[in-house]
Design an enzyme around this catalytic site. Structure first.
Site, short mmCIF file in Angstrom:
data_model
loop_
_atom_site.label_atom_id
_atom_site.label_comp_id
_atom_site.label_asym_id
_atom_site.label_seq_id
_atom_site.Cartn_x
_atom_site.Cartn_y
_atom_site.Cartn_z
CD1 TRP A 146 -2.85 1.39 0.71
CD2 TRP A 146 -1.45 2.34 2.11
NE1 TRP A 146 -3.43 2.78 0.99
CE2 TRP A 146 -2.65 3.35 1.70
CE3 TRP A 146 -0.59 2.97 2.72
CZ2 TRP A 146 -2.59 4.84 2.18
CZ3 TRP A 146 -0.55 4.12 3.50
CH2 TRP A 146 -1.53 5.14 3.04
CG ASP A 165 -4.31 -4.68 0.15
OD1 ASP A 165 -5.31 -5.42 -0.13
OD2 ASP A 165 -3.13 -5.21 0.07
CG ASP A 166 -7.03 3.27 -0.02
OD1 ASP A 166 -5.93 3.77 0.98
OD2 ASP A 166 -7.92 3.76 0.19
CG LEU A 167 -9.26 -0.08 4.89
CD1 LEU A 167 -9.19 0.23 6.57
CD2 LEU A 167 -9.81 -1.34 4.72
CD1 TRP A 206 -9.41 6.85 -1.30
CD2 TRP A 206 -7.82 7.96 -2.52
NE1 TRP A 206 -8.43 6.09 -1.29
CE2 TRP A 206 -7.40 6.59 -2.10
CE3 TRP A 206 -6.77 8.88 -3.20
CZ2 TRP A 206 -6.03 6.31 -2.42
CZ3 TRP A 206 -5.76 8.33 -3.39
CH2 TRP A 206 -5.26 7.09 -3.16
#
Length: 207
Positions: A146, A165-167, A206
């Site tokens: 990440w 994998d970025d929440l 985001w």
């Protein structure tokens, strides 16, 4: 996102591909087109010198943005130039006294050693492909995939990074497309239409 210091904001300089990417994504994906319309005149911003960018990323792991800034400021007091040599010249107890855990102290020292000994090749990174840069970075203790992907996006300005994998990305995709937690396979399928500008799609999700 996990680590707010990587976030870009309004700035006079934007990646050369940004406007072209927006047009392409808007044409292919009406959901992204709507998100982009709601966030005009903002874009990804490059983060500076490679060693400092990575060291700061390590400092910020698993702590709040405010706490990370406070620790970083104290690290700069003991290593003002924040070069690999500066860090290696500071005794480990002095680094720990800045608010770093034992593990982060080791990680930053390992990062400095990799740079000082030529075990990583930042001068070559602009010409290396994404996976080759990631492989070189994750060999450093404390840098996972990440962090390497964030570095590709925000330091090297690579246009097609997709950090599964970025929440924050998962949450953005959930809210915009699925209304439930998406499977990784669903995220991959969705992202195929965003190539070769998945970094740009991620940045807007985001938002």
């Amino acid at each position: 996102m996990r680590n707010a210091p990587f976030l870009g904001t309004i700035a006079p300089v934007k990646p050369e591909y940004w406007d072209r990417a927006k047009r392409t994504l808007a044409r292919r994906d009406p959901v992204l087109a709507g998100i982009m319309r709601r966030h005009p005149r903002v874009h990804l911003v490059a983060r500076g010198e490679p060693f400092q960018t990575l060291a700061r990323a390590i400092v910020g792991q698993q702590i709040s943005v405010k706490a990370a800034q406070s620790v970083w400021n104290r690290v700069l007091e003991v290593a003002p130039g924040m070069t690999p040599g500066d860090v290696l010249a500071v005794a480990r107890p002095r680094l720990r006294a800045c608010g770093l855990s034992d593990r982060k102290t080791e990680y930053i020292a390992d990062l400095a050693s990799h740079f000082a000994e030529g075990a990583v090749h930042p001068h070559r990174w602009p010409e290396m492909d994404d996976e080759a840069v990631i492989a070189e970075l994750v060999a450093v203790r404390g840098i996972g995939r990440w962090t390497a992907e964030m570095f590709l996006m925000f330091n090297l300005l690579r246009p097609d990074v997709f950090p599964l994998d970025d929440l924050g990305l998962r949450k953005g995709i959930q809210l915009a497309y699925f209304k439930r937690k998406p499977a990784l396979s669903s995220m991959r399928r969705l992202s195929e239409s965003w190539r070769p500008y998945r970094s740009v799609a991620t940045w807007y999700l985001w938002r």
